[in-house]
Design a protein around this motif. Sequence first.
Motif, mmCIF file in Angstrom:
data_model
loop_
_atom_site.group_PDB
_atom_site.id
_atom_site.type_symbol
_atom_site.label_atom_id
_atom_site.label_comp_id
_atom_site.label_asym_id
_atom_site.label_seq_id
_atom_site.Cartn_x
_atom_site.Cartn_y
_atom_site.Cartn_z
ATOM 1 N N LEU A 276 -4.557 60.780 -13.796
ATOM 2 C CA LEU A 276 -3.718 61.323 -12.733
ATOM 3 C C LEU A 276 -4.440 61.341 -11.382
ATOM 4 O O LEU A 276 -3.816 61.139 -10.335
ATOM 5 N N GLN A 277 -5.741 61.575 -11.385
ATOM 6 C CA GLN A 277 -6.465 61.669 -10.117
ATOM 7 C C GLN A 277 -6.532 60.331 -9.389
ATOM 8 O O GLN A 277 -6.494 60.289 -8.157
ATOM 9 N N ILE A 278 -6.634 59.231 -10.114
ATOM 10 C CA ILE A 278 -6.693 57.917 -9.469
ATOM 11 C C ILE A 278 -5.322 57.247 -9.403
ATOM 12 O O ILE A 278 -5.168 56.201 -8.755
ATOM 13 N N GLY A 279 -4.343 57.833 -10.060
ATOM 14 C CA GLY A 279 -2.996 57.273 -10.048
ATOM 15 C C GLY A 279 -2.711 56.414 -11.273
ATOM 16 O O GLY A 279 -3.564 55.629 -11.693
ATOM 17 N N ILE A 280 -1.528 56.591 -11.838
ATOM 18 C CA ILE A 280 -1.157 55.826 -13.035
ATOM 19 C C ILE A 280 -1.122 54.336 -12.734
ATOM 20 O O ILE A 280 -1.436 53.499 -13.593
ATOM 21 N N HIS A 281 -0.759 53.958 -11.499
ATOM 22 C CA HIS A 281 -0.658 52.537 -11.156
ATOM 23 C C HIS A 281 -2.027 51.856 -11.124
ATOM 24 O O HIS A 281 -2.098 50.626 -11.098
ATOM 25 N N ASN A 282 -3.107 52.647 -11.142
ATOM 26 C CA ASN A 282 -4.454 52.075 -11.184
ATOM 27 C C ASN A 282 -5.079 52.184 -12.574
ATOM 28 O O ASN A 282 -6.275 51.951 -12.723
ATOM 29 N N SER A 283 -4.298 52.534 -13.564
ATOM 30 C CA SER A 283 -4.808 52.761 -14.915
ATOM 31 C C SER A 283 -4.301 51.687 -15.866
ATOM 32 O O SER A 283 -3.429 50.891 -15.516
ATOM 33 N N PRO A 284 -4.827 51.661 -17.096
ATOM 34 C CA PRO A 284 -4.310 50.700 -18.088
ATOM 35 C C PRO A 284 -2.872 50.976 -18.492
ATOM 36 O O PRO A 284 -2.256 50.160 -19.184
ATOM 37 N N TYR A 285 -2.321 52.139 -18.095
ATOM 38 C CA TYR A 285 -0.966 52.516 -18.483
ATOM 39 C C TYR A 285 0.049 52.257 -17.366
ATOM 40 O O TYR A 285 1.146 52.821 -17.389
ATOM 41 N N LYS A 286 -0.311 51.416 -16.422
ATOM 42 C CA LYS A 286 0.599 51.182 -15.301
ATOM 43 C C LYS A 286 1.895 50.498 -15.744
ATOM 44 O O LYS A 286 2.912 50.569 -15.049
ATOM 45 N N TYR A 287 1.879 49.841 -16.905
ATOM 46 C CA TYR A 287 3.095 49.177 -17.386
ATOM 47 C C TYR A 287 4.195 50.189 -17.704
ATOM 48 O O TYR A 287 5.384 49.840 -17.735
ATOM 49 N N LEU A 288 3.807 51.459 -17.940
ATOM 50 C CA LEU A 288 4.803 52.483 -18.234
ATOM 51 C C LEU A 288 5.653 52.833 -17.013
ATOM 52 O O LEU A 288 6.725 53.428 -17.149
ATOM 53 N N THR A 289 5.192 52.482 -15.823
ATOM 54 C CA THR A 289 5.943 52.764 -14.595
ATOM 55 C C THR A 289 6.615 51.514 -14.043
ATOM 56 O O THR A 289 7.188 51.573 -12.952
ATOM 57 N N ALA A 290 6.561 50.412 -14.766
ATOM 58 C CA ALA A 290 7.146 49.157 -14.282
ATOM 59 C C ALA A 290 8.674 49.234 -14.302
ATOM 60 O O ALA A 290 9.266 49.924 -15.139
ATOM 61 N N PRO A 291 9.346 48.542 -13.400
ATOM 62 C CA PRO A 291 10.827 48.545 -13.389
ATOM 63 C C PRO A 291 11.430 48.000 -14.677
ATOM 64 O O PRO A 291 12.555 48.363 -15.030
#
Length: 426
Positions: A276-291
């Motif tokens: 959370l501190q670096i942002g989900i979009h910068n993590s290995p889980y960024k695909y969970l926020t993809a359109p």
Amino acid sequence: MDSCAAVEKEVEKVINKFSAINDHSQRIIGDVISLIEKLRSSIAEGKAGVQRSSPYLPSHLVQKCINTPFPLPPPLPLLGNPDSKVTAGQVDVLNEALSKTKDKLHRLTTEHRDLHGTVSKVGKAIDRNFVADFTATSRTDVFQTERNVMLLNKIMAQHFYRQGMDDVADALIKESGLPAEDIVPEPYAELHRIWEAIHTGNLAPALDWAARYSAELDARNSTLEFKLHRLAFMQILNGGVQAQTDAIAYARSNFAKFVRRFEKDIQILMGTLIYLQIGIHNSPYKYLTAPEMWIETADVFLKDACQLLGINKDSPLSVIVNAGCTALPALLNLKQVMMSRQVTGIWNGRDELPIEIELEPDNRFHSIFACPILRQQSSEDNPPMKLLCGHVISRDALNKLSNGPILKCPYCPMEQCPSDAKLIYF
């Protein structure tokens, strides 16, 4: 599609040629302007060694000679005695400049003329690949009866209701005189609005609907409810570190019932809290926020909801139109062959197509129904009948298989009443 590709190929030729002519025209215009600038500077500096009676070069003569709409630069004063006359040397310099300008503009005009020929080929390609008279493949008597017109209006009204266009459907029913009780808005209208809400990021309607049908969805082993809560959980996490407490509370309240089926997926969701501190979009889980996650969930909702409520996912009107568009090219080709060879009798006006039409594999449509029991083609006197179990046989087969008030399906052990069979249309 082949016809569209052929026309598109001609259009690409026009675009490419126009771009080339545009670039070349810019260079020619630049050369002409540069030539006139050099001529003016040469005369103004006295390099031509000539003088004339007027202190200015008559630009209107140059404009008239080259016959071009491009404005010339303003004239500059010439050096020398204003009473002097134009000499032969100065005239030669000017004629040479005009000759070069005319040559360049002539080439530009020729290229522009060639462009018109390329554009005309697009129209010829359209005429060659598309037939404007589609009535050649249709029956003009289909909608001459009031019953068929009412059926068309009915299916159109149902289509508008399914798309959430209630005002358009109501206006059609009123103006066409359809009995209001014959048009029952399907629950698909509500599903369509929920589907659109998911695409816009509003999960509240979908979560409410999933909560109402939670037991039915679990019985069908559906993943819809979990995927909706997963999107809602990720929406909360988009608030950053300050939303961590709310996200954990939401997970405790809604993920408990999914632990047995989606334990690994829930563990992944909990792992997002670390980043959370670096942002989900910068993590290995960024695909969970993809359109794509939202699009997939919306499609799952529409599919599972339609299956649960027992309605078709696609509008019958759209299915018919798509099937007709697929069959139209083959029918047009057949009609042209018939007209060229003066063949008659193939299009006999019956409710069947003269050739087999290959449609999409997922959509099984048939222009002719053959009873699997009696091996006979259906007709107006012997139409196909759909049993409660979903199997289809002809009416004659239905009457022969009926044993009083009980009918046993020839393909499955289901017993039913013969009067429950419904007439279907191909």
